[in-house]
Structure formats: structure tokens, C-alpha cells
Design an enzyme around this catalytic site. Structure first.
Site, PDB file in Angstrom:
ATOM      1  N   HIS A 211       0.818  -1.217   0.000  1.00 25.43           N
ATOM      2  CA  HIS A 211       0.000   0.000   0.000  1.00 25.43           C
ATOM      3  C   HIS A 211       0.855   1.272   0.000  1.00 25.43           C
ATOM      4  CE1 HIS A 211      -3.387  -2.614   1.119  1.00 25.43           C
ATOM      5  NE2 HIS A 211      -2.743  -3.006   2.185  1.00 25.43           N
TER       6      HIS A 211
HETATM    7  O1  RIB Z   1      -5.340   0.045   4.532  1.00 26.22           O
HETATM    8  C1  RIB Z   1      -3.938   0.039   4.373  1.00 26.22           C
HETATM    9  C2  RIB Z   1      -3.311   1.154   5.161  1.00 26.22           C
HETATM   10  O2  RIB Z   1      -3.598   0.990   6.548  1.00 26.22           O
HETATM   11  C3  RIB Z   1      -1.775   1.164   5.061  1.00 26.22           C
HETATM   12  O3  RIB Z   1      -1.306   2.476   5.212  1.00 26.22           O
HETATM   13  C4  RIB Z   1      -1.360   0.352   6.242  1.00 26.22           C
HETATM   14  O4  RIB Z   1      -0.055   0.677   6.712  1.00 26.22           O
HETATM   15  C5  RIB Z   1      -2.374   0.780   7.270  1.00 26.22           C
HETATM   16  O5  RIB Z   1      -1.940   2.014   7.815  1.00 26.22           O
END
Ligand code: RIB
Ligand code: CA
Length: 313
Positions: free
Chosen positions: A243
Site C-alpha cells: 500500500h
Molecule cells: O489500509 C492500508 C493502510 O492501513 C496502510 O497504510 C497500512 O499501513 C495501514 O496504515
């Protein structure tokens, strides 16, 4: 061209850690002015410890790390140890960082930095809940026109939710903060689950990072070995979605990504869909576009960039 000035706001989190390493490995492109930590994946005490561990792993203890908000603007904190483990960085052996936290609150650092640099020259890269950003914008509205761009990991449209059926974690933890950021008028680029679920740390990709056979290569591979569990179990995917590194990769090679300028509004009232990013992807309303919403990525190009840059550390 001089390196782009950025602040990373983060809740490490293995994927946050990889994003920070990618930024630190790219000094000719990115001038990381500081890291501000927020409660999210794990409580603030751990996110601000983990951010310093990552800077030490990269040999960059010169980068100031600030503790920011310990809780969302108006709700109790929700964390994600079920994804990231009790430490937030489960996987590699961790250590107590020697580098201290920088003095002062992360929100004040964001405000002071934006006020002390030319307008439009500092970007905010957010990898967690938007609490610090919203607090900075509301405390010092004069900084709003000074922000070059907010590039965030958060939200979802076609991929819907990962913490509830409707919401992505970063937005869900602090929907009021997200609402104020999207309504602020600051240029926003969003890396939602729609694109992050397309950059999966598959076994061959993780092994290519491990094969760097460096301290950072092993550290990263061991984080990803742990991080994939949740998504493989939940989605049956071939690896964990990276992500947060999408935010940094966008700054380094935007041509790897594609998306649309659309209107995005945040659900803050309904308990059923709290934290949903309601993106008008098909343009069915007359709501003004307020975000570049990224929907696709060249995953191979992303991992080639990531692996090449990590090899430098
Ligand atoms: O949904 C994914 C996000 O939530 C990413 O930033 C992960 O690190 C959590 O913070
Ligand atoms: Ca994060």
C-alpha cells in the site's frame, strides 16, 4: 532539477517502513525534511519507535522523527495488530532505537515547515490516518495554500473496504480528519486499495529483495514475509499489497500509475458505511472533482523501481 521536498506522515506498519526506505534511498529525487508519526496500525509510542528503527536501518539518523497525534480527532483509536503484529513491525528482529524523537509535536513541525518554505514547495506524503494533517490545517489555515500536494494512501472505490465492508483502514480510523483534508482545497492524489491491491509482494518479488543480501534487503524481506499473511488469508492473493510505497513511487515515477480526477467525499455519519470514500468515478454527480484517484499501476515496473532503490541502502 532539485530534489522534491517532502514530509512523510506515517503509522509504521511494515508497508510504511518500505515506503520510508524507498524515500530514503532516493535522495536525488526526494528531500525528506522529516517524519511525523501518528497512531494507527499500532499506538503512537510504537509508530514513533518504529519510524526511528527504519531510519536507523537505512543509516539515516539525520532525518528528524516527530511524535504526532496519539488518537483520532473525535473518536477512540482503532489499531491493526491483527495485520502488523503486536510491534507493528513484526517479521525482522527489532531493536530499541538509539536516535531520540525530535523535540516538539509532529503537527507543529508540519505547520512550521510549511511556513518556513516557499509556498508550493513542500508535499505531504501520508501513509496512515490523517489526524496530524487535519490538525495542522485547522490549527493554521494559512498553510493550506502553501502545501504543494498531499499524496496519500487511503480509501477505496471498486475494492471497497479492508477494515469494514465499506471502509479502508486509514480513512476509517479518522473519518473526520479525512473529510477535512478532502474539503480543504489542497491538491490531493489518492492511492486507494484499487491500485495498492495490484502491487502484490509475491514470492519472486520478495526473493528478489532478499537476494540483495544487504541488511536492508533482509530487513525488508522479513517484514514482507510477515505482512503478507493477512491479505493472503483474506483475499487469497499471491502476496501482501504494498500500500504505502505507492505514495513514494508516485513521486519517483508517476508514469507507473493512472487514474482520474474525481470528486471524493467521506462518510462520517452512518455507522454502516463510516469512513467510506465515496468516489464519483463515473461522473454521475455535479460534485466538483477534488482528488486525483489512482486506479492502476505497472506492478512489475513498481517492484523493479523498489528493488533497484533498496539496493542503494
Ligand atoms: O489500509 C492500508 C493502510 O492501513 C496502510 O497504510 C497500512 O499501513 C495501514 O496504515
Ligand atoms: Ca500505513
Amino acid at each position: 532539477m532539485s530534489a522534491r521536498k517532502i514530509i512523510i506522515d506515517t503509522d509504521p506498519g511494515q508497508d510504511d517502513a518500505v515506503a520510508i526506505l524507498l524515500a530514503l534511498a532516493s535522495p536525488e529525487d526526494l528531500d525528506l525534511l522529516g517524519v511525523t508519526c501518528v497512531a494507527g496500525n499500532v499506538p503512537l509510542e510504537l509508530t514513533s519507535k518504529n519510524a526511528r528503527i527504519v531510519c536507523e536501518a537505512a543509516g539515516r539518523t539525520d532525518v528528524p522523527v516527530y511524535a504526532g497525534s496519539a488518537a483520532p480527532l473525535a473518536r477512540p483509536l482503532i489499531t491493526a495488530e491483527h495485520v502488523h503484529g503486536q510491534t507493528g513491525l513484526d517479521g525482522p528482529d527489532l531493536w530499541e532505537p538509539a536516535m531520540p524523537l525530535a523535540d516538539g509535536h509532529g503537527v507543529d513541525f508540519i505547520i512550521d515547515t510549511l511556513r518556513s518554505h516557499e509556498p508550493g514547495t513542500v508535499s505531504l506524503c501520508t501513509l496512515g490516518p490523517l489526524t496530524n494533517i487535519a490538525a495542522a490545517l485547522s490549527t493554521a489555515p494559512d498553510i493550506i495554500p502553501r502545501v504543494q500536494e498531499i499524496v496519500m494512501m487511503g480509501g477505496a472505490y471498486f475494492e471497497v473496504g479492508n477494515i469494514t465492508p465499506a471502509a479502508e483502514f486509514n480513512i476509517y480510523v479518522d473519518p473526520e480528519a479525512a473529510e477535512s483534508v478532502f474539503k480543504s482545497g489542497v491538491p490531493v492524489t489518492v492511492m486507494p486499495l484499487d491500485v495498492t491491491h495490484k502491487v502484490l509482494a509475491t514470492k519472486p518479488r520478495v526473493e528478489a529483495i532478499r537476494a540483495l543480501d544487504t541488511r536492508v534487503g533482509h530487513f525488508t524481506a522479513e517484514m514482507l514475509d510477515f505482512f503478507e499473511r493477512f491479505d493472503v488469508e483474506k483475499y487469497g492473493s499471491e502476496g501482501g499489497p504494498l500500500h504505502d510505497p505507492c505514495v513514494i513511487a508516485w513521486l519517483l515515477k508517476p508514469e507507473l500509475f493512472s487514474g482520474r480526477h474525481v470528486n471524493v467525499e467521506i462518510e462520517t455519519a452512518s455507522e454502516l458505511t463510516l469512513g467510506m470514500t465515496v468516489a464519483d468515478w463515473w461522473g454521475v454527480t455535479n460534485r466538483k472533482p477534488n482528488a486525483l484517484f489512482i486506479g492502476d499501476a505497472d506492478a512489475d515496473g513498481f517492484f523493479t523501481l523498489l528493488t533497484e532503490r533498496l539496493a542503494r541502502l
